[in-house]
Design a protein around this motif. Sequence first.
Motif, PDB file in Angstrom:
ATOM      1  N   ALA A  64      21.962 103.844  11.795  1.00 29.71           N
ATOM      2  CA  ALA A  64      21.106 103.111  11.470  1.00 29.71           C
ATOM      3  C   ALA A  64      19.978 104.358  11.515  1.00 29.71           C
ATOM      4  O   ALA A  64      20.951 105.866  12.452  1.00 29.71           O
ATOM      5  CB  ALA A  64      20.135 102.538  12.735  1.00 29.71           C
ATOM      6  N   THR A  84      12.233 100.278  14.472  1.00 27.62           N
ATOM      7  CA  THR A  84      13.332 100.818  14.427  1.00 27.62           C
ATOM      8  C   THR A  84      13.992 100.079  15.682  1.00 27.62           C
ATOM      9  O   THR A  84      15.127  98.630  15.710  1.00 27.62           O
ATOM     10  CB  THR A  84      14.188 101.108  13.453  1.00 27.62           C
ATOM     11  OG1 THR A  84      13.676 102.271  12.506  1.00 27.62           O
ATOM     12  CG2 THR A  84      15.893 101.524  13.622  1.00 27.62           C
ATOM     13  N   LEU A  88      21.417 100.195   7.817  1.00 33.84           N
ATOM     14  CA  LEU A  88      20.027  99.830   8.083  1.00 33.84           C
ATOM     15  C   LEU A  88      19.123 101.322   8.241  1.00 33.84           C
ATOM     16  O   LEU A  88      19.667 102.162   8.580  1.00 33.84           O
ATOM     17  CB  LEU A  88      20.049  99.218   9.146  1.00 33.84           C
ATOM     18  CG  LEU A  88      18.656  98.763   9.652  1.00 33.84           C
ATOM     19  CD1 LEU A  88      17.858  98.057   9.025  1.00 33.84           C
ATOM     20  CD2 LEU A  88      18.132  98.388  10.648  1.00 33.84           C
ATOM     21  N   ASN A 126      15.655 103.110   7.696  1.00 33.63           N
ATOM     22  CA  ASN A 126      14.145 103.048   6.918  1.00 33.63           C
ATOM     23  C   ASN A 126      13.839 104.632   7.656  1.00 33.63           C
ATOM     24  O   ASN A 126      13.621 105.537   8.769  1.00 33.63           O
ATOM     25  CB  ASN A 126      13.861 102.331   9.132  1.00 33.63           C
ATOM     26  CG  ASN A 126      12.872 102.446   9.480  1.00 33.63           C
ATOM     27  OD1 ASN A 126      11.753 103.041   8.480  1.00 33.63           O
ATOM     28  ND2 ASN A 126      11.431 101.626   9.951  1.00 33.63           N
ATOM     29  N   MET A 139      14.327  98.675   5.785  1.00 32.65           N
ATOM     30  CA  MET A 139      13.272  98.038   6.814  1.00 32.65           C
ATOM     31  C   MET A 139      11.687  99.277   6.901  1.00 32.65           C
ATOM     32  O   MET A 139      12.536 100.118   7.077  1.00 32.65           O
ATOM     33  CB  MET A 139      14.502  97.631   7.992  1.00 32.65           C
ATOM     34  CG  MET A 139      12.881  96.848   8.358  1.00 32.65           C
ATOM     35  SD  MET A 139      13.636  96.189  10.191  1.00 32.65           S
ATOM     36  CE  MET A 139      13.451  97.705  11.316  1.00 32.65           C
ATOM     37  N   LEU A 171      19.608  90.709  10.244  1.00 31.16           N
ATOM     38  CA  LEU A 171      20.509  92.134   9.814  1.00 31.16           C
ATOM     39  C   LEU A 171      21.673  91.184  10.191  1.00 31.16           C
ATOM     40  O   LEU A 171      22.997  90.960   9.277  1.00 31.16           O
ATOM     41  CB  LEU A 171      20.665  93.033  10.545  1.00 31.16           C
ATOM     42  CG  LEU A 171      19.855  93.928   9.498  1.00 31.16           C
ATOM     43  CD1 LEU A 171      18.767  94.518  10.880  1.00 31.16           C
ATOM     44  CD2 LEU A 171      19.573  93.979   8.909  1.00 31.16           C
TER      45      LEU A 171
END
Length: 357
Positions: free
Chosen positions: A5, A18, A108, A110, A129, A350
């Motif tokens: 992440a 997030t 992922l 952000n 995202m 996801l």
Amino acid sequence: MRLLADISAHGLGHLAQTAPVLNRLARLAPTLHLTVRSALPREHLARRIDASFEHVPEARDFGYVMHNAVDIDLPASAQRYRDFHGDWPTRVAAEALWLRRHDIDAALSNVAYLPLAAAAEAGIAAAGMCSLNWADLFAHYFGTETWAGPIHDQILAAYNAGRSFLRVTPGLPMDALRHHDIAPIARIGRRDRRRAARLLKLDVNDCWILLAMGGMEFRLPVASWPQTPGINWLLPGEWNVQRDDARSFEIAGLDFSDLLASVDAVVTKPGYGTFVEAACSGIPILYLERDDWPETPFFAAWLNTNACARELTRAQLMAGDFIEELRQLRQRPAPKLPLASGADQAADWLMAALALG
């Protein structure tokens, strides 16, 4: 399965979006190993992310060079973008190597775009995202510059290299991105004024105004504001304001989301985290005008339907000259609270798109 992440440190809104998704993923996939890469301090991350995680204190985006929380240094930002894209293929290859060396199975982001371009090169499933993206913001500020076209194309291609981009409501339209819309994301605090009053040493019947500028430097001259009987200001401890009607909200045992849900109003800048969490908690919002920021009209339209909110000029905010606006705002009928179901929607998507189960 190891999920990376990547969370931008350009304010705290990226973490606010997030963290609830990661918390939901941890419940859906208990064996998932989480690596969080962010220039935000670990203690900031741990306040929001409930799951265990490995922290890599690095950044893969810079967003914009800022003078403070709202004023952009455009010449410095332009140079940073030119430097960042000076040898783009080499940068992408180096990032792909980083992903392989850290045994990343899915990613992922952000909202850095480099990890998405690199994940595609490395054959790793990835998605973006956010309520914004740097491609649209880059085009807004630099789109007419002769040097900007190739850089904008690379940013767009990077975002579109992922499985999709989860566009969080409220946010930019993102017409140039292959995106999937999800509902608002918010961590809803527990309203408990008696406990907060005890910790802050405040009268529970007074009016408490939270001053929260989104985790970026924008110090308000509270020391020079006029005092108003019955009104107290809650502000960052680093401002070091010595007044009987001012308290630092950074005290042990007081969660920020619980505090936000317990105050009478919040004063802030345009930004996702505070806007949406306050609206979902039914807290009135006074916010600084920011006409040059592309998200502002979309935030304003959403707030008009989902919150009691009002814009302040910079002169009003700096002078503390908004008590009458605050009183009027608190007298408005409260709208129906918006449903913050975006974290569940994002996590479910996801799980399937990145094969996290």
